[in-house]
Design a protein around this motif. Structure first.
Motif, PDB file in Angstrom:
ATOM      1  N   GLN A 232       0.832  -1.203   0.000  1.00 54.13           N
ATOM      2  CA  GLN A 232       0.000   0.000   0.000  1.00 54.13           C
ATOM      3  C   GLN A 232       0.868   1.257   0.000  1.00 54.13           C
ATOM      4  O   GLN A 232       0.531   2.250  -0.628  1.00 54.13           O
ATOM      5  CB  GLN A 232      -0.937  -0.003   1.201  1.00 54.13           C
ATOM      6  CG  GLN A 232      -2.145  -0.890   0.921  1.00 54.13           C
ATOM      7  CD  GLN A 232      -2.887  -1.288   2.160  1.00 54.13           C
ATOM      8  OE1 GLN A 232      -2.763  -0.633   3.182  1.00 54.13           O
ATOM      9  NE2 GLN A 232      -3.630  -2.359   2.088  1.00 54.13           N
ATOM     10  N   LYS A 233       1.985   1.189   0.713  1.00 52.19           N
ATOM     11  CA  LYS A 233       2.865   2.368   0.767  1.00 52.19           C
ATOM     12  C   LYS A 233       3.496   2.634  -0.608  1.00 52.19           C
ATOM     13  O   LYS A 233       3.468   3.763  -1.095  1.00 52.19           O
ATOM     14  CB  LYS A 233       3.947   2.168   1.830  1.00 52.19           C
ATOM     15  CG  LYS A 233       4.922   3.328   1.840  1.00 52.19           C
ATOM     16  CD  LYS A 233       5.923   3.255   2.954  1.00 52.19           C
ATOM     17  CE  LYS A 233       7.117   4.160   2.727  1.00 52.19           C
ATOM     18  NZ  LYS A 233       6.898   5.343   1.930  1.00 52.19           N
ATOM     19  N   VAL A 234       4.038   1.579  -1.234  1.00 52.12           N
ATOM     20  CA  VAL A 234       4.733   1.814  -2.516  1.00 52.12           C
ATOM     21  C   VAL A 234       3.749   2.227  -3.622  1.00 52.12           C
ATOM     22  O   VAL A 234       4.067   3.061  -4.462  1.00 52.12           O
ATOM     23  CB  VAL A 234       5.617   0.619  -2.957  1.00 52.12           C
ATOM     24  CG1 VAL A 234       6.828   0.493  -2.070  1.00 52.12           C
ATOM     25  CG2 VAL A 234       4.853  -0.676  -3.009  1.00 52.12           C
ATOM     26  N   GLU A 235       2.544   1.667  -3.570  1.00 52.44           N
ATOM     27  CA  GLU A 235       1.528   2.073  -4.559  1.00 52.44           C
ATOM     28  C   GLU A 235       1.178   3.546  -4.361  1.00 52.44           C
ATOM     29  O   GLU A 235       1.050   4.299  -5.329  1.00 52.44           O
ATOM     30  CB  GLU A 235       0.243   1.231  -4.410  1.00 52.44           C
ATOM     31  CG  GLU A 235       0.418  -0.254  -4.715  1.00 52.44           C
ATOM     32  CD  GLU A 235       0.284  -0.593  -6.194  1.00 52.44           C
ATOM     33  OE1 GLU A 235       0.214   0.341  -7.007  1.00 52.44           O
ATOM     34  OE2 GLU A 235       0.289  -1.790  -6.536  1.00 52.44           O
ATOM     35  N   ALA A 236       1.019   3.953  -3.098  1.00 47.34           N
ATOM     36  CA  ALA A 236       0.661   5.354  -2.810  1.00 47.34           C
ATOM     37  C   ALA A 236       1.803   6.281  -3.237  1.00 47.34           C
ATOM     38  O   ALA A 236       1.560   7.354  -3.799  1.00 47.34           O
ATOM     39  CB  ALA A 236       0.354   5.534  -1.330  1.00 47.34           C
ATOM     40  N   ASP A 237       3.050   5.869  -3.001  1.00 51.02           N
ATOM     41  CA  ASP A 237       4.195   6.687  -3.412  1.00 51.02           C
ATOM     42  C   ASP A 237       4.202   6.887  -4.926  1.00 51.02           C
ATOM     43  O   ASP A 237       4.475   7.980  -5.429  1.00 51.02           O
ATOM     44  CB  ASP A 237       5.519   6.014  -2.998  1.00 51.02           C
ATOM     45  CG  ASP A 237       5.762   6.143  -1.513  1.00 51.02           C
ATOM     46  OD1 ASP A 237       5.060   6.950  -0.871  1.00 51.02           O
ATOM     47  OD2 ASP A 237       6.641   5.429  -0.995  1.00 51.02           O
ATOM     48  N   PHE A 238       3.897   5.819  -5.631  1.00 47.83           N
ATOM     49  CA  PHE A 238       3.906   5.869  -7.097  1.00 47.83           C
ATOM     50  C   PHE A 238       2.820   6.838  -7.591  1.00 47.83           C
ATOM     51  O   PHE A 238       3.065   7.686  -8.453  1.00 47.83           O
ATOM     52  CB  PHE A 238       3.676   4.461  -7.659  1.00 47.83           C
ATOM     53  CG  PHE A 238       3.842   4.369  -9.158  1.00 47.83           C
ATOM     54  CD1 PHE A 238       5.057   4.639  -9.753  1.00 47.83           C
ATOM     55  CD2 PHE A 238       2.782   4.007  -9.964  1.00 47.83           C
ATOM     56  CE1 PHE A 238       5.213   4.561 -11.129  1.00 47.83           C
ATOM     57  CE2 PHE A 238       2.924   3.922 -11.337  1.00 47.83           C
ATOM     58  CZ  PHE A 238       4.142   4.202 -11.921  1.00 47.83           C
ATOM     59  N   MET A 242       3.307  10.422  -9.647  1.00 43.97           N
ATOM     60  CA  MET A 242       2.588  10.687 -10.903  1.00 43.97           C
ATOM     61  C   MET A 242       1.889  12.041 -10.838  1.00 43.97           C
ATOM     62  O   MET A 242       1.967  12.835 -11.779  1.00 43.97           O
ATOM     63  CB  MET A 242       1.529   9.609 -11.150  1.00 43.97           C
ATOM     64  CG  MET A 242       2.096   8.306 -11.594  1.00 43.97           C
ATOM     65  SD  MET A 242       2.630   8.471 -13.306  1.00 43.97           S
ATOM     66  CE  MET A 242       2.565   6.806 -13.854  1.00 43.97           C
ATOM     67  N   VAL A 243       1.204  12.302  -9.716  1.00 48.00           N
ATOM     68  CA  VAL A 243       0.476  13.571  -9.565  1.00 48.00           C
ATOM     69  C   VAL A 243       1.463  14.734  -9.590  1.00 48.00           C
ATOM     70  O   VAL A 243       1.232  15.752 -10.252  1.00 48.00           O
ATOM     71  CB  VAL A 243      -0.328  13.573  -8.232  1.00 48.00           C
ATOM     72  CG1 VAL A 243      -0.906  14.954  -7.950  1.00 48.00           C
ATOM     73  CG2 VAL A 243      -1.431  12.538  -8.286  1.00 48.00           C
ATOM     74  N   GLN A 244       2.602  14.548  -8.889  1.00 43.87           N
ATOM     75  CA  GLN A 244       3.619  15.599  -8.839  1.00 43.87           C
ATOM     76  C   GLN A 244       4.100  15.935 -10.257  1.00 43.87           C
ATOM     77  O   GLN A 244       4.245  17.104 -10.614  1.00 43.87           O
ATOM     78  CB  GLN A 244       4.786  15.101  -7.985  1.00 43.87           C
ATOM     79  CG  GLN A 244       5.678  16.197  -7.489  1.00 43.87           C
ATOM     80  CD  GLN A 244       6.922  15.621  -6.813  1.00 43.87           C
ATOM     81  OE1 GLN A 244       7.032  14.422  -6.583  1.00 43.87           O
ATOM     82  NE2 GLN A 244       7.846  16.483  -6.506  1.00 43.87           N
ATOM     83  N   ILE A 245       4.327  14.907 -11.060  1.00 42.91           N
ATOM     84  CA  ILE A 245       4.830  15.131 -12.421  1.00 42.91           C
ATOM     85  C   ILE A 245       3.756  15.813 -13.275  1.00 42.91           C
ATOM     86  O   ILE A 245       4.035  16.737 -14.036  1.00 42.91           O
ATOM     87  CB  ILE A 245       5.292  13.802 -13.054  1.00 42.91           C
ATOM     88  CG1 ILE A 245       6.540  13.313 -12.304  1.00 42.91           C
ATOM     89  CG2 ILE A 245       5.577  13.967 -14.539  1.00 42.91           C
ATOM     90  CD1 ILE A 245       6.997  11.942 -12.665  1.00 42.91           C
ATOM     91  N   ARG A 246       2.502  15.380 -13.086  1.00 38.21           N
ATOM     92  CA  ARG A 246       1.415  15.995 -13.857  1.00 38.21           C
ATOM     93  C   ARG A 246       1.319  17.483 -13.504  1.00 38.21           C
ATOM     94  O   ARG A 246       1.189  18.336 -14.376  1.00 38.21           O
ATOM     95  CB  ARG A 246       0.094  15.287 -13.543  1.00 38.21           C
ATOM     96  CG  ARG A 246      -1.073  15.820 -14.333  1.00 38.21           C
ATOM     97  CD  ARG A 246      -2.278  14.898 -14.264  1.00 38.21           C
ATOM     98  NE  ARG A 246      -2.717  14.615 -12.914  1.00 38.21           N
ATOM     99  CZ  ARG A 246      -3.426  15.453 -12.157  1.00 38.21           C
ATOM    100  NH1 ARG A 246      -3.753  16.625 -12.627  1.00 38.21           N
ATOM    101  NH2 ARG A 246      -3.795  15.117 -10.947  1.00 38.21           N
ATOM    102  N   GLU A 247       1.399  17.785 -12.209  1.00 38.84           N
ATOM    103  CA  GLU A 247       1.262  19.187 -11.809  1.00 38.84           C
ATOM    104  C   GLU A 247       2.469  20.036 -12.219  1.00 38.84           C
ATOM    105  O   GLU A 247       2.336  21.220 -12.485  1.00 38.84           O
ATOM    106  CB  GLU A 247       1.039  19.284 -10.297  1.00 38.84           C
ATOM    107  CG  GLU A 247      -0.380  18.857  -9.949  1.00 38.84           C
ATOM    108  CD  GLU A 247      -0.656  18.821  -8.474  1.00 38.84           C
ATOM    109  OE1 GLU A 247       0.312  18.952  -7.695  1.00 38.84           O
ATOM    110  OE2 GLU A 247      -1.824  18.654  -8.100  1.00 38.84           O
TER     111      GLU A 247
END
Ligand SMILES: Nc1ncnc2c1ncn2[C@@H]1O[C@H](COP(=O)(O)OP(=O)(O)OP(=O)(O)O)[C@@H](O)[C@H]1O
Length: 594
Positions: A232-238, A242-247
């Motif tokens: 759950q942690k690694v999925e959330a990090d990923f 992704m959101v950071q890159i999109r923004e």
């Protein structure tokens, strides 16, 4: 807890042993909902789910009896009874299916109600008293947002499903154990001269068989719990990356940083991949523990009752009933090994939610800046302050100064001298330091950072933020947009868009000034909010403030010298030397180091 200890709370500590220091517990996750006003209706739904489960067991029992009659009818050649038996069978399964579907719908409704309540409660906790900001500022937790959006859903899903199984499984197991007890007869075990009679041996057989399966699964699958927590942690990090890159897409494109981002994404995904391999391996082990014995169970009861059938002490129908009951008990008990993964995932989700609850509760350090908000206060009073970083290391020393209502004060200083930190302290969102500040009511103050937050939505909403869009009439919008030089956007006032990405940096800063003119706060704090504007526009913005809000206090942070003309009081900061000057006083008087 000391300040140092509090600040040193790392993610792992909040996740783990430190939890004992906080009031939250797994129990709270249940109690809070089941003692809320939502509880009565949800309790009715839960009662229906449990009740229909019991009725479902009754129908399974009837089907088991039917099986005996059906095979006995075939075995004894009473074929004339078969149509009536088939009609009965159809009736039984129709009622059972209707009940099962209704229970499933009720479970979905219950999950949605619980999720809605828990999500809104956590949103309140997270946003109330600045926890959302403190968690990020003090790095207390990773991905708090995803815990609310993802983990709440998983928690409710798992909890309702597992609980309903935990209630039905024993009932079903006991019911079919009784059937087995009644039908299975005795087994004569001959050991040389010794003959031992084992009563209801099928019952012992099924529990022995299921117990060994459970033990085997536990031994093979116990590492699933930590592996699931990590997943759950690694999925959330990923997702977060992704959101950071999109923004940051545009900035990344300017820097031509796509390859760096791709390698960051790949390496984050590599963690998911490595962990998923672990899950595949352990799950395969568990399935081996469950499925191989599962194949044996299909033939085992027939083999066990074969001696009785051959001896004529059991009919064909009896054998089929024993076999079906054995299958029911073993498949019911097999729930435990199969549920191993659900338990593991549930525990992981609970731990992540508890860590969020704990982080929401963490208060600011016990010795900190005192920020007094007095509704009647009109002067902003800053006592001698030492601003520190979250670990207590000094950042900046500020001498006492006060700004009277309507005065215009400019805070100046080299980059990194602590100007923004002082504004954060005035806003009450930087508790680290020593000293005291007295400010008016928070609602009378407006803070404007260099880059203003522009929510996704209409331009009218962006203008009104954080007020309601109904506060911005067409006439007001027209007047203000024209004043700040954004009249061209008037036709798009109600068009939903990502205005934060669409407007240029300077346009966003002019939007922030429009907000001030609309909100008309008594006290305005501006932190380099004209840095993206040309000289003329910057002068225009400050002139507007003075013209339209002549009685408001203005405290600005700015580097450009021209801005000084709009102020009548100055506070100059450098990391080591700080001086203040009121009108008529000399600014930039270095003070000796303390
Ligand atoms: N969360 C933090 N943890 C540790 N140090 C911090 C943190 N936030 C800010 N600082 C440090 O505090 C110092 C003051 O920062 P601040 O943003 O207040 O400076 P500033 O005077 O506004 O600078 P600038 O003119 O460049 O905007 C800087 O050295 C900065 O690195």
């Amino acid at each position: 807890m000391t300040q140092e200890a509090l600040h040193d709370l790392s993610y792992a500590e909040v996740e783990g042993s430190q939890r004992a220091h906080f009031r939250t517990s797994t129990w709270w996750l249940f109690k809070s909902y089941w003692t809320s006003r939502e509880a009565p209706v949800s309790a009715l739904l839960a009662a229906f789910i449990v009740g229909s489960g019991f009725v479902g067991v009754y129908f399974s029992l009837r089907v088991n009896q039917w099986t005996g009659k059906f095979y006995d009818a075939i075995g004894s050649g009473r074929f004339g009874t078969i149509p009536a038996l088939l009609t009965l069978f159809l009736g039984l399964i129709m009622v059972a299916a209707t009940l099962a579907i209704s229970a499933s719908v009720a479970a979905d409704v219950l999950k949605l109600r619980w999720r809605t309540w828990l999500t809104t409660t956590l949103i309140d906790q997270w946003t109330r008293s600045g926890a959302y900001f403190r968690i990020e500022r003090d790095k207390l937790l990773d991905n708090a947002d995803q815990r609310i959006s993802e983990d709440v859903k998983l928690f409710v899903d798992y909890t309702v499903t597992i609980t309903s199984h935990l209630i039905h499984v024993p009932v079903s197991a006991v019911t079919f154990s009784i059937v087995l007890w009644e039908l299975s007869g005795n087994y004569l075990l001959e050991l040389g001269h010794l003959a031992i009679t084992i009563p209801a041996y099928m019952l012992f057989a099924v529990y022995l068989y299921s117990g060994s399966t459970l033990l085997l699964t536990h031994l093979l699958g116990r590492s699933l719990i930590p592996v699931n927590i990590r997943q759950q942690k690694v999925e959330a990090d990923f997702r977060a990356l992704m959101v950071q890159i999109r923004e940051g897409a545009e900035q990344i494109a300017f820097y031509d940083g796509a390859s760096v981002e791709a390698s960051r994404l790949r390496s984050t995904f590599a963690s998911i991949r490595a962990n998923t391999w672990r899950i595949i391996r352990v799950t395969a082990q568990v399935m081996f523990g469950v499925q191989v014995p599962g194949q044996i169970s299909s033939i085992l009861p027939v083999l066990l009752v074969l001696p009785q059938l051959m001896a004529g002490t059991m009919t064909l129908g009896g054998m089929m009933r024993v076999s079906a009951a054995f299958g029911s008990v073993s498949s019911t008990l097999a729930y435990f090994p199969q549920a191993y993964q659900s338990f593991a995932a549930w525990r992981a989700v609970v731990r992540r939610l508890l860590a969020l609850l704990d982080a929401n509760e963490i208060k600011s350090p016990t010795f900190e800046l005192t920020v007094l908000q007095r509704p009647q206060q009109t002067t902003i009073e800053v006592g001698a302050l030492t601003l520190t970083d979250p670990h207590g290391n000094p950042l900046s020393r500020i001498p006492a100064f006060s700004v009277k209502h309507g005065a215009r004060c400019l805070i100046r200083g080299r980059s990194g001298s602590g100007k923004s930190t002082l504004l954060r302290a005035l806003a009450g969102i930087w508790p680290f330091g020593i000293g005291s500040i007295t400010v008016p009511a928070r609602t009378s103050m407006m803070f404007v950072p260099q880059k203003s937050y522009v929510p996704v939505g209409s331009l009218r909403q962006a203008l009104a933020y954080p007020g309601a869009e109904t506060d911005v009439s067409d006439a007001l919008a027209q007047d203000i947009l024209a004043a700040v030089g954004l009249a061209q956007f008037l036709p798009l006032l109600d068009q939903p868009d990502r205005w934060g990405g669409r407007l240029s940096g300077g346009e966003q800063q002019r939007l922030a000034f429009a907000r001030i003119l609309i909100a008309r706060p008594d006290h305005i704090f501006i932190d380099e909010a004209t840095s993206a504007l040309d000289d003329e526009s910057e002068q225009r913005m400050y002139s507007l403030l003075l013209e339209r809000l002549p009685h408001s206090t203005l405290i600005s942070v700015a580097h450009r010298k021209e801005v000084a003309a709009f102020h009548d009081q100055f506070v100059d900061l450098t990391p080591d030397v700080v001086a203040t000057s009121a009108p008529g006083a000399v600014s930039n008087q270095p003070k000796s180091k303390e």
